[in-house]
Enzyme design. Structure first.
Site, PDB file in Angstrom:
ATOM      1  N   SER A  67     -24.778 -60.131 -68.180  1.00  0.00           N
ATOM      2  CA  SER A  67     -24.781 -61.056 -67.048  1.00  0.00           C
ATOM      3  C   SER A  67     -26.147 -61.324 -66.463  1.00  0.00           C
ATOM      4  O   SER A  67     -26.284 -62.186 -65.582  1.00  0.00           O
ATOM      5  CB  SER A  67     -23.851 -60.542 -65.947  1.00  0.00           C
ATOM      6  OG  SER A  67     -22.504 -60.742 -66.295  1.00  0.00           O
ATOM      7  N   LYS A  70     -27.084 -64.850 -66.359  1.00  0.00           N
ATOM      8  CA  LYS A  70     -26.674 -65.749 -65.275  1.00  0.00           C
ATOM      9  C   LYS A  70     -27.879 -66.229 -64.466  1.00  0.00           C
ATOM     10  O   LYS A  70     -27.785 -67.212 -63.723  1.00  0.00           O
ATOM     11  CB  LYS A  70     -25.661 -65.059 -64.357  1.00  0.00           C
ATOM     12  CG  LYS A  70     -24.264 -64.890 -64.951  1.00  0.00           C
ATOM     13  CD  LYS A  70     -23.295 -64.329 -63.921  1.00  0.00           C
ATOM     14  CE  LYS A  70     -21.861 -64.298 -64.428  1.00  0.00           C
ATOM     15  NZ  LYS A  70     -21.606 -63.189 -65.364  1.00  0.00           N
ATOM     16  N   SER A 131     -21.149 -61.725 -59.565  1.00  0.00           N
ATOM     17  CA  SER A 131     -21.212 -62.002 -61.007  1.00  0.00           C
ATOM     18  C   SER A 131     -19.912 -62.589 -61.529  1.00  0.00           C
ATOM     19  O   SER A 131     -19.490 -62.318 -62.657  1.00  0.00           O
ATOM     20  CB  SER A 131     -21.563 -60.724 -61.786  1.00  0.00           C
ATOM     21  OG  SER A 131     -22.105 -61.029 -63.046  1.00  0.00           O
ATOM     22  N   LYS A 256     -30.390 -59.306 -60.546  1.00  0.00           N
ATOM     23  CA  LYS A 256     -29.161 -59.495 -61.310  1.00  0.00           C
ATOM     24  C   LYS A 256     -28.887 -58.307 -62.224  1.00  0.00           C
ATOM     25  O   LYS A 256     -29.766 -57.830 -62.936  1.00  0.00           O
ATOM     26  CB  LYS A 256     -29.241 -60.766 -62.166  1.00  0.00           C
ATOM     27  CG  LYS A 256     -27.892 -61.190 -62.738  1.00  0.00           C
ATOM     28  CD  LYS A 256     -26.976 -61.685 -61.649  1.00  0.00           C
ATOM     29  CE  LYS A 256     -25.529 -61.779 -62.099  1.00  0.00           C
ATOM     30  NZ  LYS A 256     -24.881 -60.443 -62.220  1.00  0.00           N
TER      31      LYS A 256
END
Length: 448
Positions: A67, A70, A131, A256
């Site tokens: 992730s 992202k 997320s 993140k």
């Protein structure tokens, strides 16, 4: 072509003329510093102001990124909003496929319905804080029309940003096999996004420097989604280094996390203390806790090892070349000095290893080393460059940032061109001055 007109000199010999206005920084890892041992397959620590690497290990191997990818979706959503193609209050609906995927509780998600609308801001917060995978796909479709088209845009942007060890197959970072058969058209059903640690840090660098407001969302420890409805969920940020979380670390405000079976536990983080911002990436750590523990080791190393020192100040001059002649100007010379400063994080006692060299661009000057009037203040005539005399070489996050170890040398004021009469008188004066010089030489020769 660059000609050297000024000598090299050390940190101790530098003098300041004015206060600093524009900051350019360079960080050098001293040979004497004890580097940490990071338990991760790849890891990197970057000084954000300069883009210089303070720590690196296996940073160019392409690995599953989960992730953390992202961040590219965040980058492209913000770019679309900046371009007027989206707005934060724009209402979105979701497809049956996105709604179905959002109900998969084995994945990070907020519950989405097809019979209502969601603002871009709601979806973005769910993606950046929690997320949420369904929300991410909905945003990708809003930007590009389909997730497949968005993936093409992700890869095009990766190339634009110089991410050479990166390949995207979806907007979320999930393995395609987790997407219930709804993975983007044209991608393999078992494929997964991959990036190197250097590329991940480079992407984060662009995210933070181009859209710093992203951190205003990334640093939210917890936020309710659809409060007061049956779909309510308290979105607790997966970044456990934020205030109030288990691994709270002073100054952390992003960025993140990522976790899949292939990627392991990964984290791209950023922290600011006393005006110094560090950027870190750890990939394939042992578990979710380890990614923050290893990041803490990196941050402690960065802040404990380095302190800033101003090596070049704005307005600094070299005593051997304070001015350049301007024969055709009302003023017949112009002062030159640095346009900005250079500040470096250094370890104790390491200042002596820094040198500064001033160079003047030969193609800016006439054959006799002068300038033609008129001259505008702020005209670049050369550069001041710092170098490091220690044993370790300097490595930057990317080639584009390598020029930050030098600053322009510029003219300090306007010089207008003299009128024809003054120039004529100067020419006559120069003629008689030369004639008198030749005459005195002859007389001197007679009596020698």
């Amino acid at each position: 072509m660059i000609s050297t007109y000024m000598k090299r000199y050390t940190y101790k010999s530098m003098t300041a003329l004015t206060a600093a206005a524009l900051l350019a920084t360079v960080a050098i890892t001293p040979a004497s510093a004890q580097e940490p041992s990071i338990d991760a397959e790849a890891s990197i620590l970057v000084d954000m102001e300069s883009g210089v690497l303070l720590y690196e290990d296996n940073i160019d191997e392409q690995l599953p990124v989960a992730s953390m990818s992202k961040m590219m979706t965040e980058y492209l959503v913000n770019r679309a909003i900046e371009a007027g193609e989206l707005s934060w209050d724009q209402e979105l609906t979701v497809t049956d496929e996105v709604a179905l995927l959002s109900q998969d509780r084995t994945l990070s998600n907020v519950f989405l319905r097809t019979d209502t609308t969601y603002t871009v801001e709601e979806m973005y917060e769910a993606m950046a804080i929690y997320s949420a995978n369904g929300s991410t796909i909905a945003l990708a479709e809003a930007v590009a029309g389909s997730e497949a088209a968005f993936v093409d845009l992700m890869n095009e942007t990766a190339e634009e940003l110089g991410l050479t060890n990166t390949h995207f197959v979806n907007s979320t970072g999930l393995n395609n096999s987790s997407m219930q058969g709804f993975h983007p058209e044209g991608t393999d059903e078992n494929a997964e996004n991959e990036m190197s640690a250097r590329d991940t840090a480079t992407l984060a660098y662009h995210v933070i420097t181009e859209y710093p407001e992203i951190l205003e969302t990334a640093n939210i420890p917890s936020l309710p989604f659809r409060e007061g409805t049956n779909d309510y969920v308290e979105m607790t940020n997966w970044n456990w280094m934020l205030p109030g979380h288990l691994f709270e670390y002073e100054g952390v405000d992003g960025l993140k996390t990522g976790s899949t079976s292939r990627a392991g536990s990964a984290f791209t983080g950023t922290v600011e203390q006393d005006g110094t911002r560090l950027l870190s990436v750890v990939m394939r750590t042992e578990d979710n806790s380890a990614r923050f523990q290893q990041t803490k080791v990196l941050y402690d190393y960065g802040f404990d090892t380095y302190e800033t020192a101003e090596i070049v100040e704005e307005g600094q001059q070299d005593p051997e070349m304070l001015t350049i002649e301007v024969p055709s100007g009302r003023d017949q010379e112009v002062a030159i000095a640095t346009a900005s400063n250079i500040v470096v994080p250094v370890s104790s006692g390491d200042e002596e290893n820094f040198n500064v060299e001033f160079t003047i661009a030969a193609d800016v000057l006439n054959e006799d080393g002068t300038l033609d009037a008129p001259v505008e203040a702020g005209t670049t005539v050369g550069y001041a460059t710092i170098s490091y005399a220690g044993e370790e070489d300097v490595e930057y996050l990317n080639e584009k940032l390598e020029n930050q170890n030098r600053v322009p040398v510029v003219t300090q004021q306007d010089v207008e061109r003299s009128n024809w009469f003054v120039l004529s008188m100067r020419g006559i004066g120069d003629f008689f001055s030369g004639l008198w010089g030749r005459t005195t030489d002859m007389i001197g020769g007679w009596f020698s």
